[in-house]
Design a protein around this motif. Sequence first.
Motif, short mmCIF file in Angstrom:
data_model
loop_
_atom_site.label_atom_id
_atom_site.label_comp_id
_atom_site.label_asym_id
_atom_site.label_seq_id
_atom_site.Cartn_x
_atom_site.Cartn_y
_atom_site.Cartn_z
N ASN A 115 0.82 -1.21 0.00
CA ASN A 115 0.00 0.00 0.00
C ASN A 115 0.85 1.26 0.00
O ASN A 115 0.32 2.37 0.01
N LEU A 116 2.15 1.11 -0.01
CA LEU A 116 3.06 2.24 0.06
C LEU A 116 3.39 2.78 -1.32
O LEU A 116 3.56 2.02 -2.28
N ASP A 117 3.49 4.09 -1.40
CA ASP A 117 3.83 4.78 -2.64
C ASP A 117 5.24 4.39 -3.09
O ASP A 117 6.17 4.36 -2.28
N ILE A 147 2.61 0.59 8.29
CA ILE A 147 3.78 0.52 9.18
C ILE A 147 4.42 -0.86 9.10
O ILE A 147 5.65 -0.98 9.02
N SER A 148 3.59 -1.88 9.08
CA SER A 148 4.12 -3.24 8.94
C SER A 148 4.87 -3.38 7.62
O SER A 148 5.99 -3.92 7.58
N LEU A 199 6.16 -0.95 5.78
CA LEU A 199 7.34 -0.08 5.80
C LEU A 199 8.48 -0.74 6.59
O LEU A 199 9.62 -0.75 6.13
N CYS A 200 8.17 -1.27 7.75
CA CYS A 200 9.21 -1.89 8.57
C CYS A 200 9.81 -3.14 7.91
O CYS A 200 11.02 -3.36 7.98
N THR A 201 8.98 -3.92 7.24
CA THR A 201 9.53 -5.09 6.55
C THR A 201 10.33 -4.67 5.33
O THR A 201 11.38 -5.26 5.04
N PHE A 202 9.89 -3.62 4.63
CA PHE A 202 10.66 -3.09 3.50
C PHE A 202 12.02 -2.59 3.99
O PHE A 202 13.06 -2.90 3.40
N ILE A 203 12.00 -1.81 5.06
CA ILE A 203 13.25 -1.28 5.62
C ILE A 203 14.18 -2.42 6.02
O ILE A 203 15.39 -2.37 5.74
N LEU A 244 5.14 7.48 13.47
CA LEU A 244 4.73 6.79 12.24
C LEU A 244 3.21 6.75 12.12
O LEU A 244 2.67 6.93 11.02
N LYS A 245 2.53 6.55 13.23
CA LYS A 245 1.07 6.43 13.21
C LYS A 245 0.38 7.74 12.83
O LYS A 245 -0.79 7.73 12.47
N GLU A 246 1.11 8.85 12.87
CA GLU A 246 0.54 10.12 12.43
C GLU A 246 0.35 10.14 10.91
O GLU A 246 -0.46 10.90 10.39
N PHE A 247 1.11 9.31 10.19
CA PHE A 247 1.09 9.34 8.73
C PHE A 247 0.75 8.00 8.08
O PHE A 247 0.42 7.97 6.89
N PHE A 248 0.85 6.92 8.82
CA PHE A 248 0.69 5.59 8.25
C PHE A 248 -0.32 4.77 9.04
O PHE A 248 -0.40 4.89 10.26
#
Length: 150
Positions: free
Chosen positions: A40-42, A112-113, A115-119, A103-107
């Motif tokens: 779901n991330l851009d 977040i899940s 994003l963290c796995t991508f990172i 993070l929860k302010e924007f995601f």
Amino acid sequence: MTNINFSDNGDTPFEKLIGHNDKIRSAWNQLEEIFWNSTNLDKNLLEQVRRAMAFENGCEYCMVKAGKPEFDNSQLKISTAIGFAELFSKDHQSISQEHFKMLKEFFTEKEISELCTFISFINASQKLGKIFNLTENYQQNAVLKIKDFF
């Protein structure tokens, strides 16, 4: 010269280094494909995170592919993701609940899940590139040279 020899498996120098076990190379590539095409991330956010992490992880191969991140500080979602990714690369043990509140302010939690796995995936890829000595000379899609950054 890389720290191990290239295998016969893979299309890119990175793939040839992890391709000594072709099942690992194949699964690694599948996971990368999922990150870029099925989250779901851009894609621009992901690319800016990847670029920022390349410099934190010291992966020349990744740095010269597209250079430093390109975003405006007013792009708070991207800025927050990059800050989190840089902290993850430097000292993942210092990440606290406060960081997740930001993070929860924007995601969403799903984002977040992802994003963290991508990172985590990018961190592992870039650190492998660094320890295998995958330098800028092997990057077939380089847009810059390391000397351009320093």
